[in-house]
Design an enzyme around this catalytic site. Structure first.
Site, PDB file in Angstrom:
ATOM      1  N   THR A   1     -29.431   4.924  -7.478  1.00 39.90           N
ATOM      2  CA  THR A   1     -30.273   3.829  -6.991  1.00 39.90           C
ATOM      3  C   THR A   1     -31.276   4.240  -5.918  1.00 39.90           C
ATOM      4  O   THR A   1     -32.482   4.038  -6.079  1.00 39.90           O
ATOM      5  CB  THR A   1     -29.372   2.699  -6.460  1.00 39.90           C
TER       6      THR A   1
HETATM    7 ZN   LIG Z   1     -29.391   1.215  -9.136  1.00 38.26          ZN
END
Ligand SMILES: [Zn+2]
Length: 428
Positions: A81
């Site tokens: 992320t």
């Molecule tokens: Zn992510």
């Protein structure tokens, strides 16, 4: 009546001709009637192209159909992320911007994890120059609703408006805030706004890609985007707002039991674990380098390990000093965790990312629409480093990060203009 009809057909044909034959030079992204354009960048964490066009996302699908979408967007390595959100706004691979993992160690700064608010808010971790810094320095206002990196003063600069990440902040509040920004008068309205939704990622981790829980999360964020588009339409902001929707990575199914205990990979007396999950980092203990390498390096049943300088070249990874000396990559569908964490894991199928960006499960999404974009354009697969030069161009800024190809997304634009050889776009 007939004359009016003919006139409108003529106007439509003129408009079509303008679209088919873009002007040779990109004009400044302003409109006399509506003022300067704003750019809204939205992230749907963990969304795979399969999650769209499945009946759950009519609003995003309409934006894609009437605007631009890529068949898929490849994440950068590692497919995690924070590294990928920061790549999208810097135009640099994680190995260059320094957010090399969600979990890192640095000899001067110590430890970084997503949950360590002090580290996440410390600008010294965040290398490169995020787009909001470039924009603020150029006198363009920016506002971020919890985009990774926007909580930190990078090079001493934060977005004009920024928020600590708060997963309890209701979706409706996020939508109202961002719609409000984009509907403000020209002197306060942000030219760049960023919005982040973590919900699809959370549901897919807990229940797996394609699960009813993920599909419910998709319906929820899509409805929110629909309300946002409605708001922008009502306030008149839609005519001067470009919208780019991306995800950071896709998601792979991890069947029950497909988890390896890290203690079975290497003896902790031989190597210190820096990061776990799917992209594992190890630092051999002093004097135990040969033992650690003998045990770890090479191909294993469900993973493979390399010295950091010998990682596959297509990953563009291993030079930054924060990359640990040995990196292990799990095969898609397999996790690796300390044994005590495995014991606490709920049973059943789940989802993970962080696998080889070339694996189809890791594909991310790119959808865009608004006055700067052509209509009904399906692009071939793109690389997520190519998004940044497009965003810089939409804001009329000279790009700083240069890992992306500034030509890759020009076919998306109504007025693509010129691109300087190899180095970026002319500033407007
Ligand atoms: Zn992510």
């Amino acid at each position: 009546m007939r004359t009016a009809w003919r006139l409108s057909v003529a106007a439509w044909l003129l408009w079509l001709a303008a679209c088919a034959h873009p002007l040779p030079h990109a004009p400044a992204p302003d409109d006399a009637a509506t003022g300067p354009r704003s750019l809204l960048l939205v992230s749907l964490d963990g969304v795979h192209p399969d999650d769209l066009a499945r009946g759950d996302t009519p609003n995003i699908d309409r934006l894609a159909r009437e605007g631009v979408h890529a068949r898929w967007m490849s994440p950068s390595y590692p497919a995690l992320t924070f590294p990928n959100h920061y790549t999208i706004v810097t135009g640099l691979r994680p190995d260059r911007h320094g957010i090399v993992h969600n979990t890192m160690s640095d000899p001067d700064l110590g430890r970084f994890t997503l949950k360590m608010r002090d580290a996440v808010g410390d600008g010294r971790w965040w290398g490169g120059e995020p787009l909001w810094v470039t924009a603020e320095r150029a006198g363009l206002r920016t506002a971020a609703l919890a985009w990774p990196g926007s909580e930190a003063a990078v090079q001493g600069v934060r977005p004009d408006r920024w928020f600590l990440f708060d997963e309890t902040r209701p979706i409706d509040e996020r939508i109202r805030t961002v719609a409000g920004w984009l509907s403000e008068p020209e002197d306060t309205r942000p030219r760049l706004a960023l919005l982040y939704f973590e919900h699809p990622d959370g549901a897919a981790h807990a229940h797996g890609p394609g699960s009813p829980q993920l599909r419910a999360a998709m319906r929820e964020v899509d409805a929110a985007i629909g309300r946002l588009l409605d708001e922008l339409g009502r306030s008149g902001a839609a005519a001067r707002t470009d919208i780019v929707i991306v995800s950071d990575h896709g998601m792979a199914e991890v069947p029950a039991g497909q988890v390896v205990a890290i203690e079975d990979m290497v003896d902790p007396a031989d190597a210190v674990l820096v990061s776990a999950g799917q992209v594992l980092g190890f630092r051999p203990q002093a004097g135990r380098e040969a033992d650690a390498e003998r045990r770890l390096l090479g191909r294993h049943a469900h993973w493979q390990c390399w010295r950091r300088h010998e990682l596959p070249a297509r990953w563009h990874y291993g030079r930054h000093p924060r990359v640990p000396p040995i990196v292990c990559q799990m095969d898609p569908g397999w996790d690796a965790l300390p044994r005590e964490h495995i014991a606490r894991r709920p049973p059943g199928t789940r989802g993970s990312h962080g696998y080889d960006p070339a694996d189809p499960s890791m594909r991310a999404v790119f959808v865009a629409g608004g006055p700067s974009f052509r209509r009904g354009v399906a692009l071939p697969p793109i690389d997520n480093v190519d998004v940044y030069p497009l965003l810089a161009r939409l804001l009329g800024l000279q790009p700083v990060g240069d890992d992306g190809d500034p030509r890759a997304l020009l076919p998306a634009l109504r007025e693509p203009g010129e691109v300087a050889d190899g180095t970026g776009t002319p500033a407007h």
